[in-house]
Design a protein around this motif. Structure first.
Motif, PDB file in Angstrom:
ATOM      1  N   GLU A   1       0.821  -1.215   0.000  1.00  0.00           N
ATOM      2  CA  GLU A   1       0.000   0.000   0.000  1.00  0.00           C
ATOM      3  C   GLU A   1       0.854   1.264   0.000  1.00  0.00           C
ATOM      4  O   GLU A   1       0.410   2.311  -0.457  1.00  0.00           O
ATOM      5  N   ALA A   2       2.059   1.164   0.525  1.00  0.00           N
ATOM      6  CA  ALA A   2       2.925   2.344   0.573  1.00  0.00           C
ATOM      7  C   ALA A   2       3.653   2.595  -0.740  1.00  0.00           C
ATOM      8  O   ALA A   2       4.234   3.660  -0.940  1.00  0.00           O
ATOM      9  N   THR A   3       3.634   1.626  -1.630  1.00  0.00           N
ATOM     10  CA  THR A   3       4.354   1.775  -2.897  1.00  0.00           C
ATOM     11  C   THR A   3       3.653   2.786  -3.797  1.00  0.00           C
ATOM     12  O   THR A   3       2.435   2.731  -3.986  1.00  0.00           O
ATOM     13  N   VAL A   4       4.442   3.714  -4.358  1.00  0.00           N
ATOM     14  CA  VAL A   4       3.877   4.751  -5.222  1.00  0.00           C
ATOM     15  C   VAL A   4       3.436   4.166  -6.554  1.00  0.00           C
ATOM     16  O   VAL A   4       2.401   4.557  -7.104  1.00  0.00           O
ATOM     17  N   ASP A   5       4.222   3.254  -7.117  1.00  0.00           N
ATOM     18  CA  ASP A   5       3.859   2.628  -8.378  1.00  0.00           C
ATOM     19  C   ASP A   5       2.770   1.590  -8.144  1.00  0.00           C
ATOM     20  O   ASP A   5       2.582   1.070  -7.039  1.00  0.00           O
ATOM     21  N   GLY A   6       2.062   1.287  -9.242  1.00  0.00           N
ATOM     22  CA  GLY A   6       1.009   0.271  -9.149  1.00  0.00           C
ATOM     23  C   GLY A   6       1.603  -1.123  -9.042  1.00  0.00           C
ATOM     24  O   GLY A   6       2.584  -1.453  -9.717  1.00  0.00           O
ATOM     25  N   VAL A   7       1.017  -1.953  -8.174  1.00  0.00           N
ATOM     26  CA  VAL A   7       1.484  -3.329  -7.985  1.00  0.00           C
ATOM     27  C   VAL A   7       0.293  -4.272  -8.152  1.00  0.00           C
ATOM     28  O   VAL A   7      -0.765  -4.074  -7.550  1.00  0.00           O
ATOM     29  N   VAL A   8       0.492  -5.293  -8.996  1.00  0.00           N
ATOM     30  CA  VAL A   8      -0.525  -6.321  -9.217  1.00  0.00           C
ATOM     31  C   VAL A   8       0.111  -7.678  -8.928  1.00  0.00           C
ATOM     32  O   VAL A   8       1.157  -8.003  -9.484  1.00  0.00           O
ATOM     33  N   VAL A   9      -0.542  -8.478  -8.060  1.00  0.00           N
ATOM     34  CA  VAL A   9      -0.086  -9.846  -7.773  1.00  0.00           C
ATOM     35  C   VAL A   9      -1.032 -10.803  -8.497  1.00  0.00           C
ATOM     36  O   VAL A   9      -2.262 -10.725  -8.340  1.00  0.00           O
TER      37      VAL A   9
ATOM     38  N   ARG B   1      -3.435   0.432  -3.786  1.00  0.00           N
ATOM     39  CA  ARG B   1      -4.261   1.615  -4.041  1.00  0.00           C
ATOM     40  C   ARG B   1      -3.799   2.378  -5.287  1.00  0.00           C
ATOM     41  O   ARG B   1      -4.600   3.035  -5.951  1.00  0.00           O
ATOM     42  N   ALA B   2      -2.503   2.326  -5.604  1.00  0.00           N
ATOM     43  CA  ALA B   2      -1.999   3.008  -6.788  1.00  0.00           C
ATOM     44  C   ALA B   2      -2.659   2.466  -8.055  1.00  0.00           C
ATOM     45  O   ALA B   2      -2.926   3.220  -9.003  1.00  0.00           O
ATOM     46  N   ILE B   3      -2.949   1.148  -8.082  1.00  0.00           N
ATOM     47  CA  ILE B   3      -3.643   0.555  -9.224  1.00  0.00           C
ATOM     48  C   ILE B   3      -5.048   1.123  -9.334  1.00  0.00           C
ATOM     49  O   ILE B   3      -5.515   1.471 -10.421  1.00  0.00           O
ATOM     50  N   GLU B   4      -5.730   1.226  -8.209  1.00  0.00           N
ATOM     51  CA  GLU B   4      -7.084   1.788  -8.215  1.00  0.00           C
ATOM     52  C   GLU B   4      -7.047   3.224  -8.747  1.00  0.00           C
ATOM     53  O   GLU B   4      -7.911   3.643  -9.522  1.00  0.00           O
ATOM     54  N   ARG B   5      -6.025   3.980  -8.311  1.00  0.00           N
ATOM     55  CA  ARG B   5      -5.917   5.376  -8.719  1.00  0.00           C
ATOM     56  C   ARG B   5      -5.586   5.495 -10.205  1.00  0.00           C
ATOM     57  O   ARG B   5      -6.104   6.370 -10.901  1.00  0.00           O
TER      58      ARG B   5
ATOM     59  N   THR C   1     -11.931  -0.470  -8.605  1.00  0.00           N
ATOM     60  CA  THR C   1     -11.708  -0.783  -7.195  1.00  0.00           C
ATOM     61  C   THR C   1     -11.059  -2.142  -7.105  1.00  0.00           C
ATOM     62  O   THR C   1     -11.099  -2.943  -8.050  1.00  0.00           O
ATOM     63  N   SER C   2     -10.460  -2.413  -5.953  1.00  0.00           N
ATOM     64  CA  SER C   2      -9.822  -3.727  -5.773  1.00  0.00           C
ATOM     65  C   SER C   2     -10.848  -4.846  -5.851  1.00  0.00           C
ATOM     66  O   SER C   2     -10.554  -5.943  -6.356  1.00  0.00           O
ATOM     67  N   GLU C   3     -12.077  -4.580  -5.364  1.00  0.00           N
ATOM     68  CA  GLU C   3     -13.133  -5.604  -5.446  1.00  0.00           C
ATOM     69  C   GLU C   3     -13.468  -5.921  -6.899  1.00  0.00           C
ATOM     70  O   GLU C   3     -13.809  -7.069  -7.245  1.00  0.00           O
TER      71      GLU C   3
ATOM     72  N   ILE D   1       3.857  -1.399 -12.174  1.00  0.00           N
ATOM     73  CA  ILE D   1       3.360  -0.516 -13.243  1.00  0.00           C
ATOM     74  C   ILE D   1       3.651   0.932 -12.864  1.00  0.00           C
ATOM     75  O   ILE D   1       3.246   1.392 -11.791  1.00  0.00           O
ATOM     76  N   ARG D   2       4.343   1.633 -13.749  1.00  0.00           N
ATOM     77  CA  ARG D   2       4.640   3.058 -13.539  1.00  0.00           C
ATOM     78  C   ARG D   2       4.007   3.874 -14.660  1.00  0.00           C
ATOM     79  O   ARG D   2       4.232   3.616 -15.842  1.00  0.00           O
ATOM     80  N   ASP D   3       3.238   4.876 -14.293  1.00  0.00           N
ATOM     81  CA  ASP D   3       2.575   5.739 -15.266  1.00  0.00           C
ATOM     82  C   ASP D   3       3.609   6.648 -15.944  1.00  0.00           C
ATOM     83  O   ASP D   3       4.331   7.391 -15.277  1.00  0.00           O
ATOM     84  N   LEU D   4       3.670   6.595 -17.272  1.00  0.00           N
ATOM     85  CA  LEU D   4       4.629   7.402 -18.040  1.00  0.00           C
ATOM     86  C   LEU D   4       3.977   8.611 -18.702  1.00  0.00           C
ATOM     87  O   LEU D   4       4.620   9.287 -19.519  1.00  0.00           O
TER      88      LEU D   4
END
Length: 535
Positions: A26-34, A46-50, A55-57, A129-132
């Motif tokens: 949750e603290a990671t700025v970049d998006g993380v998907v497992v 949360r970065a992925i949601e943003r 939503t994660s659900e 995932i990092r937004d470019l």
């Protein structure tokens, strides 16, 4: 013995790894998907949601391809199957720039890195995932600005080049090619001094060597660029030192403002002014013709009379030799007087001025008054001189300054005669005054005529504007041109002591550095030195 590294107590390390992983995720700025081995999402932060608007659900349990546009979605599934089947890595273990798709369907650039791991015997994959988007926008803006600068550089009308610290061309624009009459391929790699006039290469080397952070800019006036055919282009050369942001090497921006046509036009204009001034002098001499004839006839008549007297003395025999010597001396004096008149007129009428030289303003005033006396202009009124003593010398053309003074004197005499038509007796004298100001000398010619009418006051200095019935209206215009060329100004004011007008002009005292009072004037004089005028 070295101090031991400070460590947390064992009880502080007794954390559940899942809780630690969740907090890190949750603290990671970049998006993380497992994801599991089938590409189903097990966890997102949360970065992925943003980033994606889901939503994660909405995402957990679904295929990761929902976050990808085509053809990336199809390719990703195929890459994953190949990797699981034969270990062929296409994404796994690599980072690459691809595109992602938000919930609303918009596509945006991302940097994707996928790593493999396992937990409790289960194979998992973690995608970072990092937004470019922002980086791409900045790159686009930078590219656009760079292209704009390159277009400005290439298409600019001012000759612009980049050189290294030694003056070796690195880049030139089309304007430099036109000025130097050389192609960019020929210029790049060559030294700036190679296209510089040999007489100015030492100046250029000194300017380049003198560039520093404290003196990052320098301008060379009267710079000359030499073309392959030997023709030169004249102008100003601007040098500015900069540092290349990539190599950190010093470079120099070089710009040349080509003023060749402007300088040629100025030379042609000056030549036209001199021709016009010469015509004005000839016209003035034509107006003075009757007075000139009278002035020259006087000494010629006296010479004839003295010659006749000499003949009579000779007839008297040896006893009259003493008287004959006196007669011959008188003849010589009158001849000198006639010669002096002719010399002054030749000096005034010759095609060019005497050239710029060190001169005394008061002496030019006296000479102009004597010229005015030649045609009898001063007979009815005369001239009163109020000349400031010890005026500093200045650099100017004596003949042209005398022309200005003679024109103003004649205008003043005519103004007084017109104001007193039919009046008997002597007219008031003109006043010619000189004085020294802070950085210039002022000369004034004051008459007691009717003054300048308001309807012509604004235009009186313009060509072809005259108050005389037979005048051409060029005198004051030429005077103004001469004074302006000397760095001064010409104007008029009402006579502060009553009726009439006072014309004034100034001449700057400061002389160019090229010539001082000790240096000779430009060229030898064609005229012999003036002798004191015979009475």
């Amino acid at each position: 013995m070295a101090d031991s590294i400070g460590k947390a107590p064992p009880e502080a390390m007794d954390l559940d790894w899942r809780e630690l992983f969740a907090a890190t995720l949750e603290a990671t700025v970049d998006g993380v998907v497992v994801m599991d081995e089938h590409g189903r999402m097990l966890r997102v932060n949360r970065a992925i949601e943003r980033l994606f608007g889901w939503t994660s659900e909405d995402l957990i349990g679904g295929p990761v391809e929902i976050l990808m546009p085509e053809p990336y979605a199809t390719h990703h599934a195929e890459y994953l199957r190949r990797y699981l089947a034969g270990g062929e890595p296409r994404i796994i273990g690599f980072g690459r720039e691809v595109e992602a798709k938000r919930r609303d369907g918009t596509v945006f650039p991302i940097e994707l890195a996928v790593g493999e791991g396992s937990t409790d015997g289960q194979r998992i994959f973690v995608g970072l995932i990092r937004d470019l988007t922002l980086r791409r926008e900045l790159e686009h803006d930078l590219r656009r600005q760079t292209e704009a600068i390159e277009r400005m550089f290439d298409n600019g009308q001012i000759a612009t080049a980049m050189t290294d610290a030694e003056g070796r061309f690195l880049q030139v624009n089309a304007a430099w090619e036109r000025v130097a009459k050389r192609s960019a391929a020929t210029l790049v790699g060559a030294l700036l001094s190679a296209v510089t006039h040999p007489d100015q290469r030492e100046r250029l080397a000194a300017a380049l060597g003198g560039l520093s952070p404290e003196r990052a800019e320098v301008t060379l006036e009267r710079y000359e660029c030499v073309r392959p055919d030997g023709e030169t282009r004249q102008g100003s050369l601007y040098l500015a030192a900069i540092n290349d942001q990539i190599t950190d090497e010093p470079q120099v921006v070089v710009q040349m403002v080509d003023r060749s046509q402007e300088l040629q036009a100025e030379a042609e204009l000056q030549a036209a002014r001199e021709r016009l001034a010469h015509l004005n002098r000839i016209g003035t001499l034509g107006e003075m013709a009757a007075g000139i004839a009278h002035e020259v006839n006087q000494p010629l008549g006296a010479i004839a009379n003295y010659a006749e007297a000499g003949r009579l003395v000779l007839r008297q025999g040896a006893g009259g030799l003493q008287r004959l010597d006196e007669v011959l001396e008188k003849i010589a004096g009158q001849a000198r007087r006639a010669g002096e008149v002719i010399r002054r007129l030749r000096r005034l009428a010759r095609g060019e001025g005497g050239g710029r030289q060190v001169m005394e303003v008061n002496e030019q005033v006296r000479r102009a008054v004597r010229l005015a006396e030649i045609d009898g202009s001063t007979v009815d009124s005369g001239v009163v001189l109020d000349l400031a003593p010890d005026l500093p010398e200045l650099l100017g053309d004596p003949i042209q300054i005398q022309q200005v003074l003679l024109n103003l004197l004649r205008n003043g005499f005519e103004a007084e005669r017109e104001a007193r038509l039919g009046a008997a007796g002597r007219l008031p004298p003109l006043l010619v005054r000189t004085r020294s100001l802070q950085s210039e000398i002022e000369v004034a010619v004051r008459d007691r005529g009717k003054g300048v009418a308001p309807e012509v006051a604004r235009e009186i200095m313009s060509p072809f504007v005259t108050t005389k019935g037979s005048g051409m209206g060029m005198g004051l215009a030429i005077c103004q041109s001469i004074v302006s060329a000397h760095g001064g100004r010409l104007w008029f004011e009402p006579n502060p002591e009553g009726a009439g007008t006072e014309f004034k002009f100034t001449l700057p005292i400061e002389r160019p550095a090229e010539q001082s009072a000790e240096e000779p004037s430009e060229g030898p004089s064609e005229e012999p030195s003036e002798e004191k005028e015979a009475p």
